[in-house]
Design a protein around this motif. Sequence first.
Motif, PDB file in Angstrom:
ATOM      1  N   SER A 108       0.830  -1.208   0.000  1.00 23.30           N
ATOM      2  CA  SER A 108       0.000   0.000   0.000  1.00 23.30           C
ATOM      3  C   SER A 108       0.864   1.258   0.000  1.00 23.30           C
ATOM      4  O   SER A 108       0.567   2.247  -0.688  1.00 23.30           O
ATOM      5  CB  SER A 108      -0.931   0.002   1.217  1.00 23.30           C
ATOM      6  OG  SER A 108      -0.176  -0.086   2.418  1.00 23.30           O
ATOM      7  N   ALA A 109       1.977   1.220   0.758  1.00 24.86           N
ATOM      8  CA  ALA A 109       2.879   2.373   0.802  1.00 24.86           C
ATOM      9  C   ALA A 109       3.594   2.542  -0.533  1.00 24.86           C
ATOM     10  O   ALA A 109       3.811   3.677  -0.989  1.00 24.86           O
ATOM     11  CB  ALA A 109       3.896   2.201   1.927  1.00 24.86           C
ATOM     12  N   ARG A 110       3.963   1.429  -1.177  1.00 24.30           N
ATOM     13  CA  ARG A 110       4.617   1.527  -2.486  1.00 24.30           C
ATOM     14  C   ARG A 110       3.672   2.141  -3.516  1.00 24.30           C
ATOM     15  O   ARG A 110       4.080   2.973  -4.331  1.00 24.30           O
ATOM     16  CB  ARG A 110       5.091   0.146  -2.949  1.00 24.30           C
ATOM     17  CG  ARG A 110       6.135  -0.483  -2.028  1.00 24.30           C
ATOM     18  CD  ARG A 110       6.907  -1.596  -2.733  1.00 24.30           C
ATOM     19  NE  ARG A 110       6.046  -2.667  -3.203  1.00 24.30           N
ATOM     20  CZ  ARG A 110       5.683  -3.724  -2.492  1.00 24.30           C
ATOM     21  NH1 ARG A 110       6.121  -3.846  -1.234  1.00 24.30           N
ATOM     22  NH2 ARG A 110       4.931  -4.663  -3.011  1.00 24.30           N
ATOM     23  N   THR A 111       2.408   1.723  -3.460  1.00 23.16           N
ATOM     24  CA  THR A 111       1.422   2.294  -4.381  1.00 23.16           C
ATOM     25  C   THR A 111       1.229   3.778  -4.111  1.00 23.16           C
ATOM     26  O   THR A 111       1.177   4.596  -5.035  1.00 23.16           O
ATOM     27  CB  THR A 111       0.076   1.560  -4.232  1.00 23.16           C
ATOM     28  OG1 THR A 111       0.253   0.169  -4.487  1.00 23.16           O
ATOM     29  CG2 THR A 111      -0.958   2.127  -5.193  1.00 23.16           C
ATOM     30  N   ALA A 112       1.155   4.145  -2.834  1.00 21.01           N
ATOM     31  CA  ALA A 112       0.977   5.555  -2.474  1.00 21.01           C
ATOM     32  C   ALA A 112       2.166   6.392  -2.921  1.00 21.01           C
ATOM     33  O   ALA A 112       2.004   7.549  -3.345  1.00 21.01           O
ATOM     34  CB  ALA A 112       0.770   5.685  -0.969  1.00 21.01           C
ATOM     35  N   ALA A 113       3.370   5.831  -2.843  1.00 14.72           N
ATOM     36  CA  ALA A 113       4.567   6.562  -3.283  1.00 14.72           C
ATOM     37  C   ALA A 113       4.520   6.831  -4.784  1.00 14.72           C
ATOM     38  O   ALA A 113       4.881   7.926  -5.242  1.00 14.72           O
ATOM     39  CB  ALA A 113       5.819   5.771  -2.920  1.00 14.72           C
ATOM     40  N   VAL A 114       4.068   5.839  -5.560  1.00 16.45           N
ATOM     41  CA  VAL A 114       3.953   6.030  -7.006  1.00 16.45           C
ATOM     42  C   VAL A 114       2.896   7.096  -7.312  1.00 16.45           C
ATOM     43  O   VAL A 114       3.097   7.950  -8.184  1.00 16.45           O
ATOM     44  CB  VAL A 114       3.596   4.703  -7.702  1.00 16.45           C
ATOM     45  CG1 VAL A 114       3.288   4.935  -9.180  1.00 16.45           C
ATOM     46  CG2 VAL A 114       4.737   3.704  -7.555  1.00 16.45           C
ATOM     47  N   VAL A 115       1.773   7.052  -6.586  1.00 19.44           N
ATOM     48  CA  VAL A 115       0.728   8.069  -6.769  1.00 19.44           C
ATOM     49  C   VAL A 115       1.291   9.459  -6.444  1.00 19.44           C
ATOM     50  O   VAL A 115       1.042  10.431  -7.167  1.00 19.44           O
ATOM     51  CB  VAL A 115      -0.501   7.754  -5.898  1.00 19.44           C
ATOM     52  CG1 VAL A 115      -1.483   8.926  -5.913  1.00 19.44           C
ATOM     53  CG2 VAL A 115      -1.189   6.487  -6.380  1.00 19.44           C
ATOM     54  N   THR A 116       2.064   9.551  -5.363  1.00 22.06           N
ATOM     55  CA  THR A 116       2.687  10.828  -4.995  1.00 22.06           C
ATOM     56  C   THR A 116       3.609  11.327  -6.100  1.00 22.06           C
ATOM     57  O   THR A 116       3.626  12.518  -6.436  1.00 22.06           O
ATOM     58  CB  THR A 116       3.481  10.670  -3.686  1.00 22.06           C
ATOM     59  OG1 THR A 116       2.615  10.196  -2.655  1.00 22.06           O
ATOM     60  CG2 THR A 116       4.095  11.994  -3.252  1.00 22.06           C
ATOM     61  N   PHE A 117       4.371  10.415  -6.678  1.00 22.10           N
ATOM     62  CA  PHE A 117       5.269  10.770  -7.777  1.00 22.10           C
ATOM     63  C   PHE A 117       4.479  11.331  -8.960  1.00 22.10           C
ATOM     64  O   PHE A 117       4.838  12.372  -9.527  1.00 22.10           O
ATOM     65  CB  PHE A 117       6.062   9.532  -8.203  1.00 22.10           C
ATOM     66  CG  PHE A 117       7.018   9.763  -9.329  1.00 22.10           C
ATOM     67  CD1 PHE A 117       8.299  10.229  -9.089  1.00 22.10           C
ATOM     68  CD2 PHE A 117       6.648   9.499 -10.644  1.00 22.10           C
ATOM     69  CE1 PHE A 117       9.192  10.447 -10.134  1.00 22.10           C
ATOM     70  CE2 PHE A 117       7.522   9.715 -11.687  1.00 22.10           C
ATOM     71  CZ  PHE A 117       8.802  10.189 -11.434  1.00 22.10           C
TER      72      PHE A 117
END
Length: 302
Positions: A174-183
């Motif tokens: 979930s954190a990896r997905t959120a990081a990509v969304v942030t990017f």
Amino acid sequence: MTSTEPATDPTPEPASAATRVIAWLRAHLFGLAVANLVANIGIVVTGGVVRLTGSGLGCPTWPKCTEESYVAHEALGINGVIEFGNRLLTYVLAAIAITVVVAAWNRRGVIRRLAIIVALGIPFQGVIGGITVLTDLNPYVVALHLLLSMGMVGLCVWILDEIRSPVREAAPRSARTAAVVTFVVGWFALWLGTVVTGSGPHSGDLESRRTGLDPALMSHIHAYAVYALVAATLVTLWLGRRNAYVRSVAITLLVVELAQGLIGWVQYLTDLPVLLVGFHMVGAALISAGVARLVCSVRARA
């Protein structure tokens, strides 16, 4: 009666100057990669100086500065000096990038590939910069020129993460997905920032055309994108809070975003003073570096 001669070890030949230089570069790869990042951020800042001082056409043609000369001359005034100086910095940037390639050449895999991409990107950037001059600072070409520099900054951060980064487990999915969304949101905000710039008064030259969009409206749309970026960063921070490295990177990025947002609002309310706009461009480069680092931070490092 036999006699034996004492064995003598052959004297090793001294290393050539080229071998010593390459060995030094390899030993200082991390420092050279840091210089690469700083230089790419610096070219964003100097490009901003060109635009904010109205020096975008200080050298009115490309690749020459004028039809008769490759260098600036007195008739071009201070604007010619500023624009020509920015062009010269491209060669410094290229020299640093080439040393990183040489230092990373024995590193098989992603480090060497990234170093080559950055080095090849510099002459490509120079060509795009030339097109901006030949199109009389078309705002869309100028935006592409800036965004490519932002991309180079992100690649430099990736190189640093590959060279030296803490050993860590991968963050939760979930954190990896959120990081990509942030990017992605971060890059959307950066793009909108170029649209705002292309609509506002700091065009780089009084005669260059603008996008024709309402700068006030585009500023508000850009602000909403920044709000979304802050929200996405907070979500990533929460989901990755158990990973110390992710937490540290996300907090750093959040601080940069809040400072950048504050500068953005102040410059909007004070009719875009040149100094604040310059700081805002530095902040944009740091945002590009920050979102790239956030995506790197959620990966596992052995």
